[in-house]
Design a protein around this motif. Structure first.
Motif, PDB file in Angstrom:
ATOM      1  N   GLY A  39      13.935  24.512   3.254  1.00 56.25           N
ATOM      2  CA  GLY A  39      13.602  26.011   3.137  1.00 56.25           C
ATOM      3  C   GLY A  39      14.504  26.625   2.119  1.00 56.25           C
ATOM      4  N   GLU A  40      14.640  27.841   2.160  1.00 56.99           N
ATOM      5  CA  GLU A  40      14.943  28.751   0.955  1.00 56.99           C
ATOM      6  C   GLU A  40      16.513  28.111   0.216  1.00 56.99           C
ATOM      7  N   ILE A  41      17.547  27.864   1.237  1.00 64.43           N
ATOM      8  CA  ILE A  41      18.680  27.396   0.603  1.00 64.43           C
ATOM      9  C   ILE A  41      18.657  26.044   0.532  1.00 64.43           C
ATOM     10  N   GLY A  42      17.909  25.202   1.086  1.00 59.35           N
ATOM     11  CA  GLY A  42      17.771  23.633   1.207  1.00 59.35           C
ATOM     12  C   GLY A  42      17.367  23.184  -0.077  1.00 59.35           C
ATOM     13  N   SER A  43      17.744  21.921  -0.518  1.00 56.57           N
ATOM     14  CA  SER A  43      17.544  21.398  -1.795  1.00 56.57           C
ATOM     15  C   SER A  43      16.481  20.333  -1.862  1.00 56.57           C
ATOM     16  N   GLN A  44      15.939  20.076  -0.682  1.00 56.20           N
ATOM     17  CA  GLN A  44      15.094  18.747  -0.561  1.00 56.20           C
ATOM     18  C   GLN A  44      13.652  19.250  -0.263  1.00 56.20           C
ATOM     19  N   ARG A  45      12.648  18.678  -0.586  1.00 54.76           N
ATOM     20  CA  ARG A  45      11.354  18.842  -0.341  1.00 54.76           C
ATOM     21  C   ARG A  45      10.978  17.934   0.840  1.00 54.76           C
ATOM     22  N   ARG A  46       9.881  18.613   1.740  1.00 55.82           N
ATOM     23  CA  ARG A  46       9.511  18.116   2.905  1.00 55.82           C
ATOM     24  C   ARG A  46       8.542  16.775   2.596  1.00 55.82           C
ATOM     25  N   PHE A  47       7.613  16.868   1.662  1.00 56.30           N
ATOM     26  CA  PHE A  47       6.591  15.980   1.257  1.00 56.30           C
ATOM     27  C   PHE A  47       7.256  14.631   0.402  1.00 56.30           C
ATOM     28  N   GLY A  69       0.748  -1.282   0.083  1.00 57.70           N
ATOM     29  CA  GLY A  69      -0.077   0.197   0.044  1.00 57.70           C
ATOM     30  C   GLY A  69       0.950   1.064   0.051  1.00 57.70           C
ATOM     31  N   PRO A  70       0.314   2.299  -0.182  1.00 55.04           N
ATOM     32  CA  PRO A  70       1.009   3.511  -0.365  1.00 55.04           C
ATOM     33  C   PRO A  70       1.545   4.159   1.138  1.00 55.04           C
ATOM     34  N   GLU A  71       2.212   5.054   1.215  1.00 54.70           N
ATOM     35  CA  GLU A  71       2.652   5.845   2.342  1.00 54.70           C
ATOM     36  C   GLU A  71       2.940   7.208   2.100  1.00 54.70           C
ATOM     37  N   LEU A  72       2.396   8.118   2.754  1.00 53.32           N
ATOM     38  CA  LEU A  72       2.578   9.698   2.726  1.00 53.32           C
ATOM     39  C   LEU A  72       3.493  10.132   3.736  1.00 53.32           C
ATOM     40  N   SER A  73       4.388  11.001   3.631  1.00 48.61           N
ATOM     41  CA  SER A  73       5.349  11.466   4.838  1.00 48.61           C
ATOM     42  C   SER A  73       5.646  12.642   4.527  1.00 48.61           C
ATOM     43  N   TYR A  74       5.620  13.527   5.829  1.00 53.78           N
ATOM     44  CA  TYR A  74       5.817  14.944   5.923  1.00 53.78           C
ATOM     45  C   TYR A  74       7.161  14.988   6.717  1.00 53.78           C
ATOM     46  N   ALA A  75       8.443  15.425   6.447  1.00 60.44           N
ATOM     47  CA  ALA A  75       9.238  15.948   7.261  1.00 60.44           C
ATOM     48  C   ALA A  75       9.139  17.276   8.114  1.00 60.44           C
ATOM     49  N   PHE A  76       8.710  17.459   9.255  1.00 62.02           N
ATOM     50  CA  PHE A  76       8.680  18.851   9.909  1.00 62.02           C
ATOM     51  C   PHE A  76      10.029  19.217  10.615  1.00 62.02           C
ATOM     52  N   ALA A  77      11.043  18.430  10.674  1.00 61.44           N
ATOM     53  CA  ALA A  77      12.359  18.860  11.106  1.00 61.44           C
ATOM     54  C   ALA A  77      13.515  18.022  10.312  1.00 61.44           C
ATOM     55  N   GLY A  78      14.551  18.569  10.004  1.00 57.30           N
ATOM     56  CA  GLY A  78      15.642  18.000   9.676  1.00 57.30           C
ATOM     57  C   GLY A  78      16.595  19.028   9.244  1.00 57.30           C
ATOM     58  N   ASP A  79      18.019  18.454   8.989  1.00 61.70           N
ATOM     59  CA  ASP A  79      18.969  19.458   8.415  1.00 61.70           C
ATOM     60  C   ASP A  79      20.203  18.595   8.144  1.00 61.70           C
ATOM     61  N   ILE A  80      21.344  19.282   7.761  1.00 61.38           N
ATOM     62  CA  ILE A  80      22.376  18.761   7.439  1.00 61.38           C
ATOM     63  C   ILE A  80      23.408  19.137   8.531  1.00 61.38           C
ATOM     64  N   LYS A  81      24.245  18.242   9.003  1.00 61.54           N
ATOM     65  CA  LYS A  81      24.993  18.299  10.564  1.00 61.54           C
ATOM     66  C   LYS A  81      26.528  18.774  10.045  1.00 61.54           C
ATOM     67  N   VAL A  82      26.509  20.017   9.849  1.00 65.06           N
ATOM     68  CA  VAL A  82      27.997  20.520   9.301  1.00 65.06           C
ATOM     69  C   VAL A  82      28.512  21.149  10.818  1.00 65.06           C
ATOM     70  N   HIS A  83      29.734  20.754  10.814  1.00 67.48           N
ATOM     71  CA  HIS A  83      30.439  21.393  12.199  1.00 67.48           C
ATOM     72  C   HIS A  83      30.901  22.643  11.592  1.00 67.48           C
ATOM     73  N   ASP A  84      31.023  23.686  12.687  1.00 65.79           N
ATOM     74  CA  ASP A  84      31.279  24.914  12.504  1.00 65.79           C
ATOM     75  C   ASP A  84      30.797  25.469  11.181  1.00 65.79           C
ATOM     76  N   LYS A  85      29.428  25.882  11.100  1.00 64.38           N
ATOM     77  CA  LYS A  85      28.864  26.492  10.220  1.00 64.38           C
ATOM     78  C   LYS A  85      29.382  27.961  10.044  1.00 64.38           C
ATOM     79  N   GLU A  86      29.528  28.427  11.097  1.00 65.39           N
ATOM     80  CA  GLU A  86      29.804  29.918  11.182  1.00 65.39           C
ATOM     81  C   GLU A  86      31.124  30.317  10.221  1.00 65.39           C
ATOM     82  N   SER A  87      32.150  29.527  10.339  1.00 66.96           N
ATOM     83  CA  SER A  87      33.283  29.796   9.711  1.00 66.96           C
ATOM     84  C   SER A  87      33.109  29.531   8.194  1.00 66.96           C
TER      85      SER A  87
END
Length: 222
Positions: free
Chosen positions: A166-174, A138-156
């Motif tokens: 979001g705006e700079i992300g490349s993936q869809r939530r649905f 059968g089918p399965e629908l999915s929605y990711a309400f949270a998620g990210d790429i864990k990059v160390h030292d984002k500030e640098s």
């Protein structure tokens, strides 16, 4: 995060139980249950035109579900569920460097948390007095309400905001997938093995990418 997921799940489960019904034929229909799952996430290749790249490594995760098994007669049933999940996988052979060319991170991991709503139909046949087997799909629908790429030292690296959505992300939530599996029923327990094939292109940047998943589940019905 897990505390928030637990609270949301309890609210969903309470809603399910409030609507449970007992039919007047000596049998309970539907039957309600709680399911725990261990996931193995198998990301597909990233495709750009005719070029395929295995950009990601497999990862693991877990899920907890409120399920409803509805017997339809003649050994057929349907089983919708509401699931809270937390899944991970990671990049493969990716090194992130700073402005000076120095490596600061390698193969960053990706995590997602969200809801899934699978609705499967199955056919059950008895092996013995205490064991029955049921293939299902059968089918399965999915929605990711949270998620990210864990990059160390984002500030640098001058990286701000969510790198996955979001705006700079490349993936869809649905996402929509198709589930295929087999269930082993014994008394008020079931043990399921299933696979979910990704049907939705998750990328928003012109490339093609789908997620697949294998799961092992244990369900307790009440």
């Amino acid at each position: 995060m897990m505390k928030k997921l637990s609270i949301i799940f309890c609210l969903l489960l309470g809603s399910f139980c409030a609507n449970a019904q007992i039919i007047e034929q000596g049998e309970r229909n539907p039957i309600w249950g709680i399911r725990g799952a261990f996931d193995v996430n198998i990301p597909g290749h990233v495709r750009i035109n005719t070029y395929n790249d295995k950009m990601f490594r497999a990862g693991t995760g877990g899920a907890i579900s409120a399920v409803c098994n509805i017997y339809l007669g003649r050994q057929f049933y349907i089983e919708p569920a509401v699931t809270l999940f937390y899944d991970t996988y990671s990049y493969k052979d990716l090194v992130i460097t700073n402005e000076d060319g120095l490596p600061i991170d390698k193969n960053p991991s990706i995590y997602k948390a969200g809801f899934r709503i699978p609705v499967v139909a199955g056919y059950s046949f008895s092996i013995s007095d205490k064991l029955s087997i049921a293939p299902f799909t059968g089918p399965e629908l999915s929605y990711a309400f949270a998620g990210d790429i864990k990059v160390h030292d984002k500030e640098s690296l001058d990286l701000h905001g969510n790198l996955l959505f979001g705006e700079i992300g490349s993936q869809r939530r649905f996402e929509c997938g198709w589930k295929i599996g087999v269930a082993f029923f014994s008394d008020m327990w079931s043990f399921n093995i299933d696979a979910t094939i990704g049907m939705t292109n998750l990328m928003k940047n012109g490339t093609t990418f789908r997620e697949n998943r294998g799961s092992v589940n244990v369900t307790r019905y009440f």
